[in-house]
Design an enzyme around this catalytic site. Structure first.
Site, PDB file in Angstrom:
ATOM      1  N   GLY A 240      -1.514  -1.280  -9.515  1.00 46.77           N
ATOM      2  CA  GLY A 240      -0.624  -1.926  -9.233  1.00 46.77           C
ATOM      3  C   GLY A 240      -0.012  -2.842 -10.388  1.00 46.77           C
ATOM      4  N   SER A 291       3.319  -8.173   0.895  1.00 46.98           N
ATOM      5  CA  SER A 291       2.393  -7.189   1.217  1.00 46.98           C
ATOM      6  C   SER A 291       0.810  -8.002   1.716  1.00 46.98           C
ATOM      7  CB  SER A 291       1.447  -7.845  -0.586  1.00 46.98           C
ATOM      8  OG  SER A 291       2.547  -6.959  -0.909  1.00 46.98           O
ATOM      9  N   CYS A 293       0.635  -7.819   4.876  1.00 51.52           N
ATOM     10  CA  CYS A 293       1.306  -7.863   6.117  1.00 51.52           C
ATOM     11  C   CYS A 293       1.246  -6.672   7.382  1.00 51.52           C
ATOM     12  CB  CYS A 293       2.336  -9.312   5.771  1.00 51.52           C
ATOM     13  SG  CYS A 293       2.273 -10.793   5.237  1.00 51.52           S
ATOM     14  N   GLY A 294       0.596  -6.009   7.069  1.00 53.93           N
ATOM     15  CA  GLY A 294       0.142  -4.940   8.338  1.00 53.93           C
ATOM     16  C   GLY A 294       1.722  -4.170   7.987  1.00 53.93           C
ATOM     17  N   LYS A 295       2.588  -3.833   7.217  1.00 53.97           N
ATOM     18  CA  LYS A 295       3.174  -3.064   7.025  1.00 53.97           C
ATOM     19  C   LYS A 295       2.685  -1.630   7.472  1.00 53.97           C
ATOM     20  CE  LYS A 295       5.371  -3.362   2.713  1.00 53.97           C
ATOM     21  NZ  LYS A 295       4.720  -1.929   2.129  1.00 53.97           N
TER      22      LYS A 295
HETATM   23  C1  SPV Z   1       1.345  -4.244  -2.941  1.00 55.27           C
HETATM   24  O1  SPV Z   1       0.912  -5.167  -3.399  1.00 55.27           O
HETATM   25  O2  SPV Z   1       2.859  -4.537  -1.925  1.00 55.27           O
HETATM   26  C2  SPV Z   1       1.165  -2.839  -3.286  1.00 55.27           C
HETATM   27  C3  SPV Z   1       0.246  -2.197  -3.596  1.00 55.27           C
HETATM   28  O3  SPV Z   1       1.727  -2.410  -2.454  1.00 55.27           O
HETATM   29  S1  SPV Z   1       0.942  -3.196  -5.190  1.00 55.27           S
HETATM   30  O4  SPV Z   1       1.259  -1.243  -6.172  1.00 55.27           O
HETATM   31  O5  SPV Z   1      -0.117  -3.391  -6.717  1.00 55.27           O
HETATM   32  O6  SPV Z   1       2.107  -3.662  -5.842  1.00 55.27           O
HETATM   33 MN    MN Z   2       3.317  -2.630  -1.221  1.00 52.64          MN
END
Ligand code: SPV
Ligand code: MN
Length: 654
Positions: A240, A291, A293-295
């Site tokens: 991320g 992030s 929350c069940g997406k």
């Molecule tokens: C999120 O945290 O919304 C993700 C992983 O999908 S990241 O690549 O860390 O953003």
């Molecule tokens: Mn994400």
């Protein structure tokens, strides 16, 4: 405002390469014949300059150009095992990567937009002035690739040729980052020039993990240069923060949709999935959720999975709303992934056949990965992101050390997911999006599902997403505003983004307007007069909420008109629940859909207060809140603070 190509180009300034001849000299100094030939097939001058400047700045021992050929894909994996960024796992084509214990997620405190003087950013984001960022990059990135190979890949964020697909360069010293990119993104090496020509721009990402030591983490940075569409990531490894093709470039895409392609495009933190309805018809959904929350779970409930994290949306010439997934894989949270709820993902993780990169899970002595909440028998000991682990291990504070980090993830190609509709996902025309959903993590206020009465009300649902820190946290404290669940990725002021949303969904060009809905899976018994913080629903109910929206989108059923949207009739839900083999008692419906008016009013106040602090927020937002507040207060005056569905029907008719 966003002005492209404004201020110094930090990469070019530090790299010092200004002409194609100088670029060729850099390539010749660092590339062997094969890689030189690979670069020789790229004609886009601007891209060659970016690559040459990245090489000049980071000073690698050599360069590997990843064309996406089967051989190159294989080489990246081998290099990663050889370098030790990944290690083998007991299953074929599975590997494991650990990030340092102190870098298990996005380092939001060290993430900045590079801006020019006077440029505003979102109140929820951090910015750094261009000259300060220049100094910082110049201090930390020159020579960061010494002793290493610099890997260069040419990717497309979306099916090649799609109206909303954008080409991008990933330039990194990390084999793990490039391996992840190979799984998550489509290669476009063969058609890169043609795609840049068609789109008019491309994104550039430059990353160096450095020595990968805990002591360097305070200096780690993620910089997004809005004006030059270039990211810089240094001294970190978590995808991320490093694979900026993902959230770094998503931020640029949001910026471009907000300021350059207004009324035509949106770039959202949304899954895309299809659901098969009566007669075999397919209805596609795009849904936002913060992030964690069940997406991913919601996306996989569909019959035709397209993507779990990002969506690029646009209005086609025929007036339909189209969507693509800029990715072709998932970087999904593994915590709580279990057989009964996530059969497709479990199959990819536990059966032979899929290529998987595991991160920050536990690996036992046999090389088998384990994670929290899998519902499986767990081993007595193993190794995780914090070193040796054994059952009963305690941290300094005397708390049990979890088996895996709560943000432990798996990186998997979508083709390894059983319900992936590859043909639809790869279609440059995208899928037609007929339902937009917004969800958060709301323990006590909003019903499980509601459909906005108008596009304006839909935009307001998106603007009003909230999430609690955990499913069991109740009340206003610990509740965080999460506008559109896209808030961490909106560079400019929220007011500008909101305005673009109102414009897009009200556009005359958008002939087939999607229905826009709020979803909430997190109501607790306690919040509805019962006991305990257990949830009123179950994960498998998601199928019913989506099924009801599918019928609504196709005009098959009526709903109950309420101040905050259209809600389902009991009979319709009962039938849908029967379809998943579940009883749906009327008293559960009553609990889920009754209005707790003080909570709703409290929410409106909270949002309004926050948005009043910002400049230029569209007046339409406040008008919608005002309408809803007045109608809610009228219901309260008539029936008291808790209003049943029957009373809502009577109250709004009378
Ligand atoms: C999120 O945290 O919304 C993700 C992983 O999908 S990241 O690549 O860390 O953003
Ligand atoms: Mn994400």
């Amino acid at each position: 405002m966003l002005e492209l190509n404004k201020g110094i180009d930090i990469l070019a300034e530090i790299g010092g390469v200004n002409t194609l001849d100088e670029a060729k000299a850099v390539f010749e100094a660092k590339c062997d014949a094969e890689n030189l030939a690979k670069l020789g097939r790229i004609a886009t001058e601007e891209a060659l300059l970016k690559i040459a400047n990245a090489i000049a700045m980071t000073d690698p021992d050599d360069v590997f150009v990843n064309t996406g050929s089967p051989l190159d894909l294989e080489l990246v994996r081998i290099k990663s095992l050889d370098k030790g960024e990944e290690r083998p796992v007991a299953m074929r084509d599975h590997t494991l990567h650990f990030d340092l214990a102190k870098e298990q997620a996005r380092i939001v405190d060290r993430t900045f937009y590079i801006v020019n003087p006077g440029e505003e950013t979102s109140v929820l984001a951090q910015k750094i002035l261009r000259d300060k960022a220049y100094e910082y990059v110049k201090t930390h990135m020159p020579g960061i690739a010494r002793g290493k190979t610099l890997l260069v890949g040419f990717f497309s964020r979306g099916p090649v040729g799609a109206a909303a697909a954008i080409p991008a360069l990933e330039i990194t010293t990390s084999t793990y980052v490039m391996h992840s990119a190979n799984i998550l993104y489509r290669h476009v090496y063969d058609r890169f020039d043609e795609e840049v020509e068609r789109v008019g721009y491309f994104f550039t990402n430059v990353h160096g993990e450095g020595p990968n030591r805990t002591e360097d983490l305070p200096d780690a940075r993620v910089f997004m240069d809005r004006s030059w569409l270039t990211t810089f990531s240094m001294l970190c490894t978590y995808a991320g923060n490093t694979l900026l093709l993902k959230k770094g470039n998503h931020r640029f895409a949001v910026d471009l949709a907000t300021y350059y392609d207004r009324e035509d495009k949106l770039s959202e933190h949304m899954f895309v999935t299809g659901l098969t309805g009566p007669g075999g018809r397919k209805t596609y959904f795009a849904g936002a959720a913060p992030s964690g929350c069940g997406k991913t779970t919601t996306a996989m409930v569909g019959t035709d999975f397209i993507g779990d994290d990002l969506a690029q949306l646009w209005i086609a010439d025929d007036g339909t709303l189209r969507g693509i997934n800029p990715e072709q894989g998932i970087f999904g949270i593994v915590r709580d992934v279990k057989q009964e709820d996530d059969p497709y993902l479990m199959k990819a993780l536990r059966e032979e056949g899929a290529e998987v990169i595991w991160t920050n899970v536990l690996i036992d002595v046999h090389g088998v990965p384990y994670w929290e909440g899998s519902g499986e028998d767990l081993p007595e000991r193993g190794v995780n992101f914090q070193g040796g682990w054994w059952r009963g291990k305690m941290d300094e504070k005397g708390n049990p050390v979890p088996i895996s980090n709560k943000n432990a993830r798996c990186t998997v190609h979508c083709t390894s997911i059983g319900n992936y509709n590859e043909a639809a996902a790869e279609d440059p025309k995208g899928v037609e999006i007929e339902v937009i959903t917004y969800s958060g993590r709301d323990s006590d206020t909003m019903p499980p599902v509601r459909v906005a009465k108008t596009p304006d009300h839909g935009v307001v649902i998106g603007a009003s997403i909230l999430s609690a820190a955990t499913a069991t946290e109740v009340g206003v404290t610990g509740v965080r505003r999460q506008p559109w669940a896209n808030e961490p990725f909106i560079p400019g002021p929220l007011a500008d983004y909101m305005d673009a949303q109102f414009v897009f969904f009200n556009s005359d060009k958008l002939k087939n307007k999607p229905i826009m809905a709020g979803l909430n899976y997190f109501l607790t018994h306690e919040a509805r007069g019962g006991d305990g913080q257990g949830l009123l629903g179950e994960k498998r109910d998601v199928k019913v909420w989506l099924g009801w929206l599918e019928l609504m989108a196709n005009g098959d059923i009526d709903a109950i008109n309420t101040p905050i949207g259209l809600i389902p009739k009991y009979e319709d839900l009962k039938e849908l629940f029967a379809g998943i083999g579940k009883e749906y008692p009327k008293d559960l419906y009553d609990k889920q859909f009754a209005f707790y008016i003080d909570n709703i009013l409290g929410r409106i106040d909270l949002q309004e207060e926050a948005y009043r602090k910002e400049e230029n927020v569209p007046a339409r937002l406040f008008e919608v809140y005002e309408e809803q507040r007045a109608e809610m207060e009228a219901l309260k005056a008539k029936y008291g603070p808790i209003v049943s569905v029957e009373q809502v029907v009577e109250g709004t008719e009378g």
